[in-house]
Design an enzyme around this catalytic site. Structure first.
Site, PDB file in Angstrom:
ATOM      1  N   ARG A 134      33.885  13.949 -17.254  1.00  0.00           N
ATOM      2  CA  ARG A 134      32.822  14.635 -17.996  1.00  0.00           C
ATOM      3  C   ARG A 134      32.603  15.991 -17.339  1.00  0.00           C
ATOM      4  O   ARG A 134      32.647  16.108 -16.110  1.00  0.00           O
ATOM      5  CB  ARG A 134      31.530  13.828 -18.020  1.00  0.00           C
ATOM      6  N   HIS A 139      21.917  17.516 -24.883  1.00  0.00           N
ATOM      7  CA  HIS A 139      20.518  17.148 -25.102  1.00  0.00           C
ATOM      8  C   HIS A 139      19.648  18.307 -24.642  1.00  0.00           C
ATOM      9  O   HIS A 139      20.082  19.189 -23.893  1.00  0.00           O
ATOM     10  CB  HIS A 139      20.165  15.862 -24.343  1.00  0.00           C
ATOM     11  N   HIS A 155      16.067  14.739 -20.299  1.00  0.00           N
ATOM     12  CA  HIS A 155      16.207  14.685 -21.750  1.00  0.00           C
ATOM     13  C   HIS A 155      14.877  15.176 -22.296  1.00  0.00           C
ATOM     14  O   HIS A 155      13.940  14.405 -22.474  1.00  0.00           O
ATOM     15  CB  HIS A 155      16.541  13.271 -22.221  1.00  0.00           C
ATOM     16  N   ASP A 185      20.983  19.785 -14.671  1.00  0.00           N
ATOM     17  CA  ASP A 185      21.785  18.616 -15.043  1.00  0.00           C
ATOM     18  C   ASP A 185      23.237  19.070 -15.152  1.00  0.00           C
ATOM     19  O   ASP A 185      23.646  19.623 -16.177  1.00  0.00           O
ATOM     20  CB  ASP A 185      21.271  18.058 -16.373  1.00  0.00           C
ATOM     21  N   HIS A 235      26.318   5.443 -17.132  1.00  0.00           N
ATOM     22  CA  HIS A 235      25.118   5.543 -16.303  1.00  0.00           C
ATOM     23  C   HIS A 235      25.271   4.777 -14.988  1.00  0.00           C
ATOM     24  O   HIS A 235      24.340   4.130 -14.521  1.00  0.00           O
ATOM     25  CB  HIS A 235      23.890   5.043 -17.074  1.00  0.00           C
ATOM     26  N   HIS A 245      29.392   9.352 -26.619  1.00  0.00           N
ATOM     27  CA  HIS A 245      28.044   9.924 -26.550  1.00  0.00           C
ATOM     28  C   HIS A 245      28.017  11.291 -27.223  1.00  0.00           C
ATOM     29  O   HIS A 245      29.061  11.854 -27.590  1.00  0.00           O
ATOM     30  CB  HIS A 245      27.556  10.020 -25.101  1.00  0.00           C
ATOM     31  N   ASP A 251      27.508  13.423 -11.648  1.00  0.00           N
ATOM     32  CA  ASP A 251      26.496  13.912 -12.592  1.00  0.00           C
ATOM     33  C   ASP A 251      25.189  13.958 -11.813  1.00  0.00           C
ATOM     34  O   ASP A 251      24.581  12.922 -11.537  1.00  0.00           O
ATOM     35  CB  ASP A 251      26.408  12.958 -13.784  1.00  0.00           C
ATOM     36  N   GLU A 268      29.775  19.090 -17.570  1.00  0.00           N
ATOM     37  CA  GLU A 268      28.456  19.371 -18.147  1.00  0.00           C
ATOM     38  C   GLU A 268      27.861  20.626 -17.533  1.00  0.00           C
ATOM     39  O   GLU A 268      27.850  20.793 -16.320  1.00  0.00           O
ATOM     40  CB  GLU A 268      27.519  18.186 -17.896  1.00  0.00           C
ATOM     41  N   GLU A 272      28.132  18.786 -22.748  1.00  0.00           N
ATOM     42  CA  GLU A 272      28.755  17.817 -21.844  1.00  0.00           C
ATOM     43  C   GLU A 272      29.721  16.867 -22.534  1.00  0.00           C
ATOM     44  O   GLU A 272      29.477  15.660 -22.585  1.00  0.00           O
ATOM     45  CB  GLU A 272      27.670  17.012 -21.119  1.00  0.00           C
ATOM     46  N   ASP A 294       0.818  -1.212   0.000  1.00  0.00           N
ATOM     47  CA  ASP A 294       0.000   0.000   0.000  1.00  0.00           C
ATOM     48  C   ASP A 294       0.858   1.271   0.000  1.00  0.00           C
ATOM     49  O   ASP A 294       0.398   2.338   0.392  1.00  0.00           O
ATOM     50  CB  ASP A 294      -0.947   0.012   1.199  1.00  0.00           C
ATOM     51  N   TYR A 350      36.669   8.890 -21.506  1.00  0.00           N
ATOM     52  CA  TYR A 350      36.574   7.734 -20.618  1.00  0.00           C
ATOM     53  C   TYR A 350      37.600   6.700 -21.080  1.00  0.00           C
ATOM     54  O   TYR A 350      37.469   6.128 -22.168  1.00  0.00           O
ATOM     55  CB  TYR A 350      35.153   7.158 -20.663  1.00  0.00           C
TER      56      TYR A 350
END
Length: 440
Positions: free
Chosen positions: A405, A354, A361, A271, A243, A350, A260, A407, A384, A40, A388
C-alpha cells in the site's frame, strides 16, 4: 485572547452566524470524558474533536455553549481553579483565565452548568446537539429540557426542536483553514521523519515492534503528542491483513514491510503508508507489484482536483490496478470484464482514500443526495491504493504474501492538489538508496 487561539474563536463566530441564519438557538458541545484504563489509572486524555475544533481548550470536564441570535454569546464551562488538585494533576486554567486566554465572552465553573443551561434554553427556538453520541449526555439534555418545560405556567417555552449539531460542524470541518493546513503540514513532516527512520533501521531478524518503536521515537521527538492511530507495522504475509496491529513478528530476509503510521499534532492527524523490502532490495515480483501500485496512486493523484467527484480518483486507481493484475497473470479476462464483475476486489478490497483532519477518518459525507461529493479547495484526504496477494492455487507462487500500500496526505488547491507527505520516499530508487546509505 491569546493570538494562537484566534482561529478557534473565528470558527465559533462562523457557527454562531450559521445558526442565527437558521433562526437561532443554543448549541451545546461537551468535550470527551476521561476514561479509566484500570483501577485509578486513566487513558491519556484527548479532547473531543468537535470541542477542540471550536475551542482549543485542553482540559477535561468542559462544555462550550453558544447562544445564537440577536445577542450572540460564546460561553465556556470548565473546572474551577483548585490549587490543591493542581499539586496532583497539574495546571488548571479556571474560568476567569480560560475566558481571557481562549477568547470566550464568559466562562463559568462546570458545576454550574445544569442550572445555567436551564436558564439559557428558556424561550429558545431550538437546541443544537449531537444526539446519540454520548448516552449520558443525551439523558442530561433531556432532563434539562424537562426542567424548562416545567416552567410553562410562568410563560416560559422550551426549544421546539433538537437539531443535529454535527451536521453543521461536519460541513465546516471539511474545508480546512490556514491554521489547520499549517498544522497538518507539520504533522506530515514529523511522520516523514518517522518513516525515514524506520526504513533506515530495518534489518532482517528484527521484530515489527522494534520498527514501531523507531516511529514512536520520531513522533515524540518531533513534538507530536501521540500517534494518530495504532501503527501498522506488517512484515511478509501480515501486510495482507489490512488492519494488522499486533506488530509482534520477526522480519524475514526477502519479505516486504508495510508501515501505515502517522502522528497526531495538536489534534490533527497525518496518515502515511510506505512499503519497502526488509533487506533493502526489491525482488523482481515485488518490484512489479510495487510499480503497479505506484502507477495506480499516480493516476489517482492526477485525477484529484477541485470540481472532481469523490469517486473519480478511486476509479482511476482501480482501472490501473485491474489492468496490472491482468498483465501479471493474477486475473484473466478483459479489463472491462474485470471492472464490471469486481474480480479485482480479490486483491484490492478497499477505497482509495478518506477525509483527513482532526480524525484519521475525518468528518464529512462522501455523497450528497445520492451523488458523489465534488472535491473543493481546502479539503484534505488520503490517496492510498494497494494490492494484497494471498496464496492460492490460481495465483503464481512468486507473488504469494506480497502486500503493498502507498498512501499520501493530499490537500485540494485552487488548481489541483498538494501532496503534504511528498517528502517521504516512495519510488523504488529512492527507497533502496535511503536503505543502502543507512547500511553503509
Amino acid at each position: 485572547m491569546n493570538p494562537n487561539f484566534a482561529p478557534f474563536h473565528s470558527r465559533r463566530q462562523r457557527l454562531l452566524e450559521t445558526l442565527a441564519r437558521r433562526g437561532g438557538g443554543v448549541a451545546i458541545i461537551p468535550t470527551a470524558a476521561e476514561v479509566t484504563r484500570n483501577r485509578d489509572t486513566h487513558y491519556p486524555f484527548r479532547p473531543d474533536s468537535y470541542f477542540h475544533y471550536l475551542s482549543g481548550f485542553p482540559e477535561p470536564e468542559a462544555v462550550i455553549v453558544l447562544v445564537a441570535g440577536d445577542t450572540p454569546r460564546s460561553l465556556l464551562f470548565c473546572r474551577s481553579k483548585d490549587m490543591a488538585r493542581e499539586i496532583w494533576d497539574g495546571f488548571r486554567y479556571g474560568p476567569e483565565a480560560a475566558a481571557d486566554e481562549f477568547g470566550f465572552d464568559a466562562a463559568h465553573p462546570v458545576a454550574e452548568l445544569d442550572a445555567q443551561l436551564t436558564e439559557l434554553l428558556a424561550n429558545q427556538p431550538a437546541v443544537y446537539f449531537a444526539l446519540g453520541h454520548d448516552p449520558a449526555w443525551d439523558k442530561r439534555l433531556v432532563d434539562t429540557l424537562n426542567r424548562v418545560r416545567e416552567q410553562v405556567r410562568t410563560g416560559i417555552t422550551a426549544p421546539a426542536s433538537i437539531q443535529d449539531l454535527h451536521a453543521e460542524l461536519d460541513e465546516m470541518r471539511l474545508i480546512k483553514d490556514s491554521h489547520e493546513v499549517l498544522t497538518m503540514r507539520r504533522a506530515a513532516a514529523i511522520s516523514d521523519i518517522g518513516h525515514r527512520r524506520a526504513m533506515q533501521a530495518t534489518r532482517p531478524g528484527m521484530h515489527e515492534y522494534e520498527i514501531e518503536a523507531e516511529l514512536l521515537h520520531a513522533f515524540r521527538q518531533g513534538g507530536a503528542q501521540s500517534p494518530a492511530y495504532p501503527a501498522i507495522v506488517a512484515g511478509g504475509a501480515n501486510a495482507c491483513v489490512l488492519h494488522y496491529v499486533s506488530n509482534a513478528c520477526r522480519l524475514a530476509d526477502g519479505d516486504l514491510l508495510l508501515i501505515d503510521a502517522g502522528c497526531e499534532l495538536d489534534g490533527y492527524a497525518s496518515d502515511i503508508t510506505r512499503t519497502f523490502p526488509v533487506n533493502g532490495r526489491f525482488s523482481g515480483p515485488q518490484r512489479d507489484v510495487y510499480q503497479l501500485v505506484l502507477a495506480a496512486q499516480h493516476a489517482a493523484i492526477e485525477a484529484t482536483a477541485p470540481g472532481v467527484g469523490w469517486n473519480i480518483p478511486h476509479d482511476a486507481a482501480v482501472a490501473v490496478l485491474a489492468q496490472g493484475m491482468l498483465d501479471l497473470g493474477l486475473l484473466s479476462g478483459t479489463l472491462d470484464g474485470v471492472l464490471e464483475s469486481g474480480d479485482y476486489r480479490r486483491f484490492y478490497m478497499h477505497r482509495t482514500g478518506h477525509w483527513l483532519g482532526l480524525d484519521v477518518h475525518d468528518a464529512g459525507d462522501y455523497k450528497r443526495d445520492g451523488d458523489w461529493r465534488p472535491l473543493r479547495e481546502g479539503m484534505t484526504l488520503t490517496v492510498e491504493p494497494g494490492c494484497y496477494i494471498r496464496p492460492a492455487d490460481d495465483v503464481p507462487e512468486a507473488f504469494w504474501n506480497i502486500g503493498i500500500r502507498i498512501e499520501d496526505d493530499v490537500l485540494i488547491t485552487a488548481d489541483g492538489c498538494d501532496i503534504l507527505s511528498a517528502a517521504t520516499p516512495k519510488t523504488i530508487d529512492d527507497i533502496e538508496a535511503l536503505m543502502r546509505d543507512a547500511r553503509s
